[in-house]
Design a protein around this motif. Structure first.
Motif, PDB file in Angstrom:
ATOM      1  N   LEU A 279       1.820   6.472 -14.894  1.00 58.63           N
ATOM      2  CA  LEU A 279       0.872   7.427 -15.473  1.00 58.63           C
ATOM      3  C   LEU A 279       1.636   8.570 -16.135  1.00 58.63           C
TER       4      LEU A 279
ATOM      5  N   THR B   8      -2.810   5.335   0.514  1.00 56.78           N
ATOM      6  CA  THR B   8      -2.289   5.108  -0.836  1.00 56.78           C
ATOM      7  C   THR B   8      -2.481   6.364  -1.685  1.00 56.78           C
TER       8      THR B   8
ATOM      9  N   PRO C 295       1.394   2.885  -4.977  1.00 56.66           N
ATOM     10  CA  PRO C 295       0.857   4.126  -5.548  1.00 56.66           C
ATOM     11  C   PRO C 295       1.912   4.938  -6.281  1.00 56.66           C
ATOM     12  N   VAL C 296       3.145   4.905  -5.793  1.00 54.39           N
ATOM     13  CA  VAL C 296       4.199   5.687  -6.446  1.00 54.39           C
ATOM     14  C   VAL C 296       4.481   5.103  -7.831  1.00 54.39           C
TER      15      VAL C 296
ATOM     16  N   ALA D 134       2.267   3.665  -9.593  1.00 61.39           N
ATOM     17  CA  ALA D 134       1.094   4.063 -10.383  1.00 61.39           C
ATOM     18  C   ALA D 134       1.313   5.451 -10.983  1.00 61.39           C
ATOM     19  N   ILE D 135       1.666   6.420 -10.144  1.00 60.32           N
ATOM     20  CA  ILE D 135       1.821   7.787 -10.658  1.00 60.32           C
ATOM     21  C   ILE D 135       2.981   7.836 -11.644  1.00 60.32           C
TER      22      ILE D 135
ATOM     23  N   PHE E 202      11.832   7.507  -9.129  1.00 62.16           N
ATOM     24  CA  PHE E 202      10.413   7.176  -8.996  1.00 62.16           C
ATOM     25  C   PHE E 202      10.219   5.671  -9.137  1.00 62.16           C
TER      26      PHE E 202
ATOM     27  N   PHE F  54      11.744   3.600  -6.258  1.00 60.91           N
ATOM     28  CA  PHE F  54      11.085   3.770  -4.951  1.00 60.91           C
ATOM     29  C   PHE F  54      10.017   2.696  -4.777  1.00 60.91           C
TER      30      PHE F  54
ATOM     31  N   VAL G 117       0.828  -1.208   0.000  1.00 63.23           N
ATOM     32  CA  VAL G 117       0.000   0.000   0.000  1.00 63.23           C
ATOM     33  C   VAL G 117       0.863   1.259   0.000  1.00 63.23           C
ATOM     34  N   LEU G 118       2.094   1.158   0.516  1.00 66.19           N
ATOM     35  CA  LEU G 118       2.933   2.363   0.562  1.00 66.19           C
ATOM     36  C   LEU G 118       3.665   2.602  -0.750  1.00 66.19           C
TER      37      LEU G 118
ATOM     38  N   LEU H 231       0.343   8.846  -1.237  1.00 61.78           N
ATOM     39  CA  LEU H 231       1.573   8.531  -1.974  1.00 61.78           C
ATOM     40  C   LEU H 231       1.358   8.609  -3.472  1.00 61.78           C
ATOM     41  N   PHE H 232       0.098   8.444  -3.908  1.00 59.73           N
ATOM     42  CA  PHE H 232      -0.208   8.582  -5.330  1.00 59.73           C
ATOM     43  C   PHE H 232       0.061  10.029  -5.750  1.00 59.73           C
TER      44      PHE H 232
END
Lengths: 332, 528, 214, 274
Positions: B217, C34, B210-211, B213-214, B244, B247, B206-207, C37-38
């Motif tokens: 993207l 989440t 997301p990074v 993901a961005i 990025f 990480f 979960v930590l 961090l996104f």
């Protein structure tokens, strides 16, 4: 155990000053791993034999042992610190080039290496370097990331577009060494292989004088016509710059005659002069100013002219900009 | 719903029938099996690409440079995003976690099912490119190459982006499940170590995800419109992309490794009939690793143009990964001491794990130390290292878990003898394949090379030979497990005489796992 | 299963509706983690590039209209307020009040998007666009496109979250009107509330970071 | 992350009679008011120049506003502590992300982005006299360059089927056929194409002129005999005087470093050191 193999020629030739120190550290790590490995796996084998259920029906009830746990936490901590310090010390000498290092410019592109020497000589995929003299490479890429890797020298550095990364070495073995691109760069990544050719003093002198090097190896032969011929003039940087100023359309607006009233400032006497901008500020026309005005003309607009020039950033190659600047310099 | 109808002979497999009862199921065990099946398919795909790559390097000239670049890209992308990351948490974890903590299901069954279909969607999008222009960026998608390439990279980027959410939702689900749904009496000090491992893994998921993901993207936008954050031509910084990316992707290594470690921590006590040595230390080390995982990503970038200061910091921090990892290895070995070892397949795989993982870990030191890394990074040394760590730990852990839970999953026993042979084949094949690559790397063979200088021929051929052994091993495993499914002997509810609560119910269990909510009164490994 | 109108029948693996609410709320919080961090990736890019080119950020931010930014901040805070009202109303089973506040929240969200669209239209007209699309001649700093990459990146992502929020608010509105919620069961309202406040939270940081660089 | 903070037995996380704190409208209005005031403060502060203080102050206010929203609107104040830990944890790891990334980008050597001063020196010596006239050695050199520079697209035999060509919408020129060359097949025209590039082909202007001539010669040697160049053709591509070995480049005097020049002269005995 295969682990002893590193001692039997599994490392490449030591062809640079740093290589021997590097190998020493490497072998230290191998031995260390070996010891650790023997302890762990030796214990496993012994326990597996000694304590399997046929020999020992009932297991002993042991939940842990704090002293043991303390030791196998503390001792590794100390060891890894040793590894870190040793590794860092060697690394520092690998990256800090001595001030007297001979500088060579490296331009990487898909899929070849171009080397520029201060004499204006430019080589493709063959880099000639002197023996026992520190050499510093200033490297950039024109497209994607490449990586300059010479196993025999134990050096590697990524060549990044938009950046000027540096690497240095002092070659200690004459002859040819492999140069690999170590960062994946597309179709012919594995074809982006060059040769480092280490020359003795005399050959190096001749090389700088633009002579062909007979010892340049199989791929190096340039035919007999030129071998050993005394240097005679050819197109200089400035000349190439003039060519470019035509092919890239600079001449449409800029002239080198000094005639006034053009769409854009003249080149004549520009270099080194002080130019006044629309905002009243004054700038000395040095290499950086000219380069900026080519790559991003809108940054500074000369008084009395309109911001009409297109941006050439990305349209010109590194050495084309070199040439243009040299040309503008030459128009006194 | 809350009362349990336990007609004799009914279990989660036969409780409801028909395809629709599976595709719409909310039962964590069925979702786990669906993951398992999907992942075995993707694993097959990744394996085929691996064999192709090895064949090419073994001297059989079977493809062009472009095809080769696609092959290793697919191998990497499939194996990392579609196999190794979800392999243990999503497949085995989904099946085992709720039972391990005596719960009826995960906290959010619908999200659990959704995450499976999200995963499927992402995987399909990525797989689609096989029929389009393919993708040749390597699984690391380094800018600016990934921005320039004319292949259909954007599809894979979006696929990985979507699969990321599947991973996030699984992690979210597990965290809440472990917090809220533990059976009466299952205090934190009684939590099985596999749960601790899955818990730590979920926290990383979960930590970190997301990074990723961005990042993906932004990279997709970079390709579409040129947003310029990573593209040096528009003033961006390609090395920033690597920050990025790593990480996420460094912690991701622990998303792969930690659950495997958890499995080993379950298997070893059970088959040595002994409590785990230093339960608290291992649980602590698990979280130690999870935390340090976020502080060390820069060690992938020592020659990338990263500042020397950053190199110093990241190298220093990386060293501390070794400490908790060492603690775990020592504790596992110490658990064997004065035990009564039963050499069933799971323990054999645990031994393979310890062997392979130790080699992987030690060679990690070579890459963590600055000087050695400069020469070894981006060579086959790295390739060998992360195969020892990822395949070694995760795959061996997965096989251990599969053989451990097989009776619970399907209520059938497999042939121990065949399992031993399969284990032997895979283990030998693995080492023959990857050990030579350490030497190739030290000699300076760069990774991702379609053709190489003659010096490297022999070892490459040896490596290719090894890859055939592995393939044989897996085919063999597939055969005897398949046979066990149809013709295997009926499994008792607790064939390994384990003490954890998941074995205190029928094999295969009923849909609600337990007839009555179990009450835990003792630790998981109290083999008195 | 219970049929009492004042207790919603919760999923079979939970002990009680409260137990389910607790779990769901924690799940929501993990989801928001989440989300942090996104957005984090963009915040990191912001921090890096701002420290590398402070003068560029200072110059470029002048092309943003801080008045509109402030207006949007006020709008979002108000919507947060009405959302809080709606939640507490649901918890107190005051159906009509809840409906009114949800509608207000939705309208304020629309307002936010309208203002934003004006800003975007202006930027596009001026050629103040991300990266390669950037074509404005007033800003001389060559790195200026980066600022607008980050501006459109962050505000765009935030705007997307606002739209998602509006959709779920509509869904809540529908369920409230249908009378699904009572003293015993209002979990969805609370979860959406958390999400909406988070969207507000992000903007509270974006506003000074983008509009008030000094 | 959060595991340390709810170490209770399972009874803490089940069956607890959990009382919901419901915010009173008055409370909500109070918080809202604070937020509005603080927004005004943010804007106000931004327009007074506090030097370096501006940024910290702005962030401080934002953090206060954020905490108000989190504590009251999001109810963290009354909620289970683990939820606060989760939120704080997220910011903690975001901080790690940003700080460690800064360790790289903000600590790079200052000159890493600056183009180094270009070498303002002469080009190397010519390898050939009159490289535009057909000579075997020139073509041979051209072949060598071709193998380095062109095979990736044009292929080993110059049939336009190199490995990279597969990905190309517009296929590279097949040199073995003389048909429809875009810029014609005179050496000077091929030289021009090499200098400026065409379609997907980049400019090879970075190569020394004679290397481009060599390439042109080799490439043409792959197909039927090309038409010859007129003096004007050559003039167009910068060969002012084809009769001279160096093409009569204007200002063709060597501009190599003076010390090197002297050394050269000494070497071939043009002037004798006394």
């Amino acid at each position: 155990m295969l682990w002893t193999l590193p001692f039997f020629g599994t490392l490449p030739v030591q062809a640079s000053e740093i290589a021997s120190r590097w190998d020493a550290f490497y072998i230290f790590l191998v031995v260390l791993s070996l010891i650790f490995f023997v302890i762990v796996f030796g214990a496993m084998i012994i326990f597996a034999v000694k304590y399997n259920k046929d020999r020992r029906a009932k297991a002993e009830y042991i939940e842990g042992n704090h002293l043991l746990e303390f030791f196998w936490t503390a001792i590794p901590t100390v060891i890894v610190m040793v590894i870190f310090v040793w590794g860092y010390v060697v690394y520092r000498d690998m990256v800090q080039a001595p001030s007297d290092a001979y500088e060579i410019r490296v331009i990487a592109k898909q899929w070849l290496w171009q080397f520029q020497y201060e004499t204006g000589r430019s080589e493709i995929n063959k880099i000639y370097v002197p023996l026992n003299k520190p050499v510093k490479l200033v490297m950039t890429s024109e497209d994607v990331i490449h990586s300059f890797f010479v196993p025999n020298f134990r050096i590697k550095k990524d060549v990044v577009p938009g950046m000027y990364s540096q690497v240095w070495f002092k070659a200690t073995v004459l002859g040819e060494h492999h140069l690999f691109c170590a960062e994946y760069c597309g179709t012919s990544h594995s074809g982006m292989i060059g040769t480092v050719i280490v020359l003795n003093d005399q050959d190096w002198k001749n090389f700088l004088k633009g002579r062909e090097i007979p010892a340049a190896g199989s791929t190096g032969a340039m035919g007999t016509a030129a071998a050993g011929e005394v240097a005679a003039p050819t197109m200089t940087m400035a000349e190439r710059g003039r060519e470019l100023s035509k092919t890239k359309g600079c001449v449409a607006c800029h002239n080198d005659t000094g005639a006034a009233g053009g769409v854009a400032p003249t080149y004549k006497g520009l270099y080194g002069s002080t130019v006044e901008m629309t905002d009243g500020s004054k700038v000395v026309a040095d290499d950086n100013y000219i380069r900026e005005s080519i790559e991003n003309p809108q940054a500074k607009i000369v008084k009395g002219y309109n911001p009409v020039m297109p941006m050439f950033k990305g349209l010109l190659k590194e050495d084309e900009i070199n040439a243009l600047i040299a040309y503008i310099k030459s128009v006194k | 719903m809350s009362t349990i109808a336990a007609a004799p002979g009914t279990n989660y497999l036969n409780a409801t029938k028909g395809l629709r009862s599976w595709i719409g199921t909310l039962d964590h065990k069925r979702i786990g099996l669906m993951y398992l099946f999907t992942i075995l398919c993707t694993f097959l795909m990744g394996g085929v690409f691996a064999i192709m790559v090895r064949l090419q390097l073994g001297g059989f000239n079977i493809m062009t440079a472009d095809q080769y670049n696609r092959a290793f890209t697919y191998h990497g992308t499939i194996m990392v995003f579609m196999v190794v990351i979800p392999m243990i948490p999503a497949a085995i974890g989904n099946f085992a976690l709720p039972m391990l903590i005596g719960a009826k299901d995960v906290a959010f069954p619908r999200i659990n099912l959704a995450s499976y279909y999200i995963f499927l969607t992402g995987a399909t999008m990525a797989a689609y490119t096989l029929f389009a222009k393919g993708v040749d960026t390597g699984w690391t998608f380094y800018a600016p190459y990934s921005i320039r390439t004319g292949t259909s990279a954007s599809w894979v980027l979006m696929g990985a982006f979507i699969m990321g959410f599947s991973s996030i939702f699984t992690g979210l689900n597990f965290i809440v499940t472990i917090h809220k749904l533990r059976a009466p009496g299952l205090t934190w000090n009684r939590l099985p170590l596999f749960c601790w491992a899955l818990y730590a893994t979920s926290v990383i998921q979960v930590l970190a995800t997301p990074v990723l993901a961005i990042t993906l993207l932004l990279l997709t936008f970079e390709r579409a419109t040129g947003i310029g954050i990573f593209d040096p031509k528009i003033g961006g910084d390609p090395v920033l992309f690597q920050h990025f990316f790593w990480f996420y992707s460094h912690p991701a290594v622990y998303i792969m490794a930690l659950p495997a470690m958890g499995v080993i921590s379950e298997v070893i006590p059970v088959f040595s009939r002994k409590p785990i040595f230093g339960y608290k230390a291992i649980a602590l080390a698990t979280f130690g690793i999870a935390l340090v995982a976020f502080l060390v990503w820069g060690h992938h970038m020592f020659v990338s143009g990263q500042s020397e200061f950053a190199n110093f910091v990241f190298s220093l921090l990386t060293m501390f990964v070794a400490v908790p990892t060492g603690v775990k290895v020592f504790s596992w070995v110490a658990t064997l001491y004065k035990g009564s070892l039963r050499f069933n397949a799971p323990l054999l795989y645990a031994f393979c794990f310890l062997f392979v993982f130790t080699v992987g870990g030690m060679t990690g030191m070579f890459l963590a130390a600055l000087a050695t890394d400069v020469h070894l990074t981006d060579t086959y040394f790295v390739v060998a290292h992360f195969h020892y760590v990822m395949v070694g730990s995760t795959l061996m852990g997965f096989l251990a878990a599969l053989h451990f839970y097989f009776p619970k999953m399907f209520g059938k026993m497999y042939s121990e003898c065949s399992a031993k042979w399969g284990c032997f084949l895979i283990f030998m094949g693995f080492n023959v394949t990857f050990f030579p690559q350490f030497i190739l790397g030290s000699q300076g063979m760069p990774r991702r090379y379609y053709a190489y200088v003659p010096e490297f021929k022999t070892l490459n051929q040896l490596s290719t030979f090894g890859s055939w052994l592995i393939a044989a091993g897996f085919i063999w495993t597939a055969i005897y497990l398949g046979r066990a499914l149809v013709a295997g002997a009926k499994a008792p509810s607790n064939p390994w005489e384990a003490l954890t609560v998941d074995w205190q119910t029928a094999s295969p269990p009923i849909t609600e796992n337990f007839e009555t909510t179990p009450v835990i009164t003792s630790g998981p490994y109290e083999y008195r | 299963m219970s049929t009492d109108t004042h207790t919603h029948h919760f999923a079979h693996h939970f002990e009680s509706a409260d137990h389910e609410l607790e779990a769901s709320k924690e799940g929501m919080w993990v989801f928001l983690l989440t989300e942090v961090l996104f957005f984090g990736g963009l915040f990191c890019a912001y921090a890096i590039f701002r420290s590398m080119y402070p003068e560029m950020f200072h110059e470029a931010h002048k092309y943003l209209n801080w008045k509109l930014g402030a207006l949007n901040t006020v709008i979002l805070i108000t919507s947060s307020l009405t959302m809080a009202m709606a939640v507490s109303a649901c918890q107190k089973a005051q159906r009509n009040k809840a409906i009114v506040n949800l509608i207000l929240t939705f309208l304020l969200a629309c307002g936010f998007l309208v203002v934003k669209s004006f800003e975007y239209a202006h930027k596009i007209h001026e050629g103040l666009l991300p990266g390669a699309l950037f074509h404005n001649h007033e800003i001389v700093h060559p790195k200026a496109p980066l600022f607008f990459s980050i501006y459109f990146g962050t505000t765009g992502l935030h705007g997307f979250h606002v739209i998602c929020g509006m959709i779920v608010i509509l869904w809540l509105l529908f369920r409230t009107i249908r009378g699904d919620f009572d003293k015993g069961y209002f979990m969805p309202v609370e979860l959406v509330g958390l999400y909406w406040h988070f969207v507000d939270l992000v903007w509270i940081f974006l506003f000074p970071l983008l509009y008030l660089v000094s | 992350m959060a595991h340390g903070n709810h170490n209770g037995s399972h009874n803490d996380n089940r069956n607890q009679e959990h009382s919901h704190v419901i915010l009173s409208d008055a409370m909500i209005w109070k918080i809202g008011a604070c937020l509005f005031v603080l927004t005004a403060v943010t804007v106000g502060v931004a327009h007074i120049n506090l030097g370096w203080m501006n940024f910290p102050v702005a962030m401080l206010v934002a953090i206060i506003k954020g905490s108000l929203v989190a504590l009251f609107f999001m109810g963290l104040k009354y909620d289970k502590k683990e939820n606060s830990v989760i939120l704080i944890g997220s910011f903690l790891f975001l901080a790690i992300f940003i700080v460690l990334t800064s360790c790289d980008l903000l600590f790079r050597p200052a000159n890493v982005y600056d183009k180094p001063e270009p070498f303002a020196a002469a080009g190397g010596p010519p390898k050939y006299k009159k490289p535009w006239t057909a000579q075997a050695v020139v073509a041979a050199h051209g072949k060598e360059l071709f193998m380095q520079q062109c095979v990736s697209c044009h292929g080993e035999k110059g049939e336009g089927n190199g490995v990279a060509s597969t990905a190309m919408t517009r296929k590279p020129r097949n040199f073995t056929s003389g048909e429809n060359w875009l810029n014609g097949r005179k050496p000077s025209q091929v030289f021009h194409t090499l200098t400026t590039g065409v379609n997907l082909m980049p400019s090879f202007g970075s190569l020394p002129a004679e290397d481009r001539w060599s390439l042109a010669q080799y490439v043409l040697s792959l197909g039927p005999t090309p038409p010859a160049d007129s003096v004007d053709d050559l003039k167009k591509v910068g060969v002012a005087d084809p009769t001279r070995d160096d093409g009569g480049q204007p200002g063709a005097a060597p501009s190599i470093p003076i010390d090197l020049a002297i050394e050269l002269l000494a070497e071939d005995g043009t002037f004798k050191k006394k």
